[in-house]
Design a protein around this motif. Structure first.
Motif, short mmCIF file in Angstrom:
data_model
loop_
_atom_site.label_atom_id
_atom_site.label_comp_id
_atom_site.label_asym_id
_atom_site.label_seq_id
_atom_site.Cartn_x
_atom_site.Cartn_y
_atom_site.Cartn_z
N PRO A 83 29.16 -16.42 -34.60
CA PRO A 83 28.16 -17.13 -33.80
C PRO A 83 28.55 -18.60 -33.64
O PRO A 83 29.17 -19.19 -34.51
CB PRO A 83 26.88 -17.00 -34.61
N GLY A 84 28.21 -19.16 -32.49
CA GLY A 84 28.52 -20.55 -32.23
C GLY A 84 29.87 -20.78 -31.58
O GLY A 84 30.23 -21.92 -31.27
N TYR A 85 30.64 -19.72 -31.37
CA TYR A 85 31.95 -19.83 -30.74
C TYR A 85 31.80 -20.43 -29.35
O TYR A 85 30.97 -20.00 -28.56
CB TYR A 85 32.58 -18.44 -30.66
N VAL A 86 32.60 -21.44 -29.06
CA VAL A 86 32.61 -22.06 -27.74
C VAL A 86 33.93 -21.72 -27.08
O VAL A 86 35.00 -22.04 -27.61
CB VAL A 86 32.43 -23.59 -27.84
N ALA A 87 33.86 -21.05 -25.94
CA ALA A 87 35.06 -20.57 -25.26
C ALA A 87 35.51 -21.54 -24.18
O ALA A 87 34.70 -22.21 -23.54
CB ALA A 87 34.79 -19.21 -24.63
N THR A 88 36.80 -21.58 -24.00
CA THR A 88 37.41 -22.24 -22.86
C THR A 88 37.92 -21.13 -21.96
O THR A 88 38.64 -20.25 -22.43
CB THR A 88 38.60 -23.12 -23.31
N PRO A 89 37.55 -21.13 -20.68
CA PRO A 89 38.05 -20.07 -19.80
C PRO A 89 39.57 -20.00 -19.87
O PRO A 89 40.26 -21.00 -19.73
CB PRO A 89 37.57 -20.50 -18.41
N THR A 90 40.07 -18.80 -20.17
CA THR A 90 41.49 -18.59 -20.38
C THR A 90 41.92 -17.34 -19.63
O THR A 90 41.30 -16.29 -19.78
CB THR A 90 41.78 -18.40 -21.88
N SER A 91 42.99 -17.43 -18.89
CA SER A 91 43.53 -16.26 -18.20
C SER A 91 43.89 -15.20 -19.23
O SER A 91 44.45 -15.51 -20.28
CB SER A 91 44.76 -16.68 -17.40
N GLY A 92 43.52 -13.96 -18.96
CA GLY A 92 43.82 -12.88 -19.88
C GLY A 92 42.73 -12.61 -20.90
O GLY A 92 42.88 -11.75 -21.75
N LYS A 93 41.61 -13.35 -20.80
CA LYS A 93 40.52 -13.20 -21.77
C LYS A 93 39.17 -13.30 -21.06
O LYS A 93 38.98 -14.18 -20.22
CB LYS A 93 40.61 -14.28 -22.83
N VAL A 94 38.26 -12.40 -21.41
CA VAL A 94 36.89 -12.47 -20.92
C VAL A 94 35.96 -12.46 -22.12
O VAL A 94 36.04 -11.58 -22.97
CB VAL A 94 36.54 -11.28 -19.99
N CYS A 95 35.09 -13.45 -22.20
CA CYS A 95 34.10 -13.53 -23.27
C CYS A 95 32.78 -13.00 -22.73
O CYS A 95 32.32 -13.44 -21.67
CB CYS A 95 33.92 -14.97 -23.73
N ILE A 96 32.20 -12.05 -23.45
CA ILE A 96 30.95 -11.43 -23.03
C ILE A 96 29.91 -11.59 -24.13
O ILE A 96 30.14 -11.20 -25.27
CB ILE A 96 31.17 -9.95 -22.69
N ASP A 97 28.79 -12.20 -23.75
CA ASP A 97 27.66 -12.44 -24.66
C ASP A 97 28.01 -13.45 -25.75
O ASP A 97 27.37 -13.50 -26.79
CB ASP A 97 27.16 -11.12 -25.27
N VAL A 98 29.02 -14.24 -25.50
CA VAL A 98 29.47 -15.27 -26.44
C VAL A 98 30.27 -16.29 -25.65
O VAL A 98 30.79 -16.00 -24.58
CB VAL A 98 30.33 -14.65 -27.57
N GLY A 99 30.35 -17.51 -26.14
CA GLY A 99 31.20 -18.52 -25.51
C GLY A 99 30.50 -19.78 -25.06
O GLY A 99 31.14 -20.76 -24.73
N ASN A 100 29.16 -19.75 -24.99
CA ASN A 100 28.38 -20.93 -24.62
C ASN A 100 28.77 -21.50 -23.26
O ASN A 100 28.86 -22.70 -23.07
CB ASN A 100 28.49 -22.00 -25.71
N HIS A 101 28.99 -20.59 -22.29
CA HIS A 101 29.34 -21.00 -20.93
C HIS A 101 29.00 -19.85 -20.00
O HIS A 101 28.95 -18.70 -20.42
CB HIS A 101 30.83 -21.35 -20.86
N PHE A 102 28.81 -20.15 -18.74
CA PHE A 102 28.59 -19.14 -17.72
C PHE A 102 29.46 -19.46 -16.53
O PHE A 102 29.24 -20.44 -15.83
CB PHE A 102 27.11 -19.10 -17.33
N GLY A 103 30.51 -18.69 -16.36
CA GLY A 103 31.45 -18.91 -15.26
C GLY A 103 32.60 -17.94 -15.38
O GLY A 103 32.58 -17.03 -16.23
N PRO A 104 33.62 -18.10 -14.56
CA PRO A 104 34.76 -17.17 -14.61
C PRO A 104 35.34 -17.07 -16.03
O PRO A 104 35.66 -18.07 -16.65
CB PRO A 104 35.77 -17.80 -13.65
N GLY A 105 35.39 -15.84 -16.52
CA GLY A 105 35.96 -15.59 -17.84
C GLY A 105 35.01 -15.72 -19.00
O GLY A 105 35.33 -15.31 -20.11
N VAL A 106 33.82 -16.30 -18.79
CA VAL A 106 32.85 -16.45 -19.87
C VAL A 106 31.46 -16.12 -19.32
O VAL A 106 30.92 -16.86 -18.51
CB VAL A 106 32.85 -17.88 -20.47
N LEU A 107 30.92 -15.00 -19.78
CA LEU A 107 29.61 -14.56 -19.32
C LEU A 107 28.65 -14.54 -20.51
O LEU A 107 28.52 -13.55 -21.22
CB LEU A 107 29.72 -13.17 -18.68
#
Length: 116
Positions: free
Chosen positions: A11-35
């Motif tokens: 919990p608390g993971y903050v994602a940076t949109p990265t090619s080759g990776k999709v974050c779902i229900d985690v990442g603290n962002h809403f946009g391409p690659g992070v939902l």
């Protein structure tokens, strides 16, 4: 064919949109690659609904596989969700995996996502 792998983050993971990776229900962002719907400014949708509403944000993250030992694979992608995934995380990952496999969605998937 696509090779899909999975990773689970705390919990608390903050994602940076990265090619080759999709974050779902985690990442603290809403946009391409992070939902992720867990921060301000997101639509009133669960992550599963976000996959259905924004399939381009999943598909845009695919990366062409260049390693010769995977020559039968066209693409590869890692799906990231949180540790001990709940129904929304599992549903979002399931829908994203089906989407990456070339499936299209209809009323049944929308009903499932709405239920989640």
């Amino acid at each position: 064919m696509i090779l899909v792998t999975y990773d689970f983050v705390p919990p608390g993971y903050v994602a940076t949109p990265t090619s080759g990776k999709v974050c779902i229900d985690v990442g603290n962002h809403f946009g391409p690659g992070v939902l992720d719907h867990h921060h301000g400014g997101t639509p009133e949708q669960c992550a599963s609904e976000m996959v259905l509403t924004h399939p381009e944000w999943v598909l845009s993250q695919k990366v062409a596989q260049s390693q010769s030992n995977h020559s039968n694979m066209d693409d590869t992608l890692e799906i990231v969700t949180h540790l001990y995934p709940d129904m929304d995380a599992i549903g979002g990952c399931w829908l994203a995996t089906r989407l990456l496999g070339g499936e299209t969605f209809g009323p049944a998937e929308r009903l499932i996502a709405s239920y989640i």
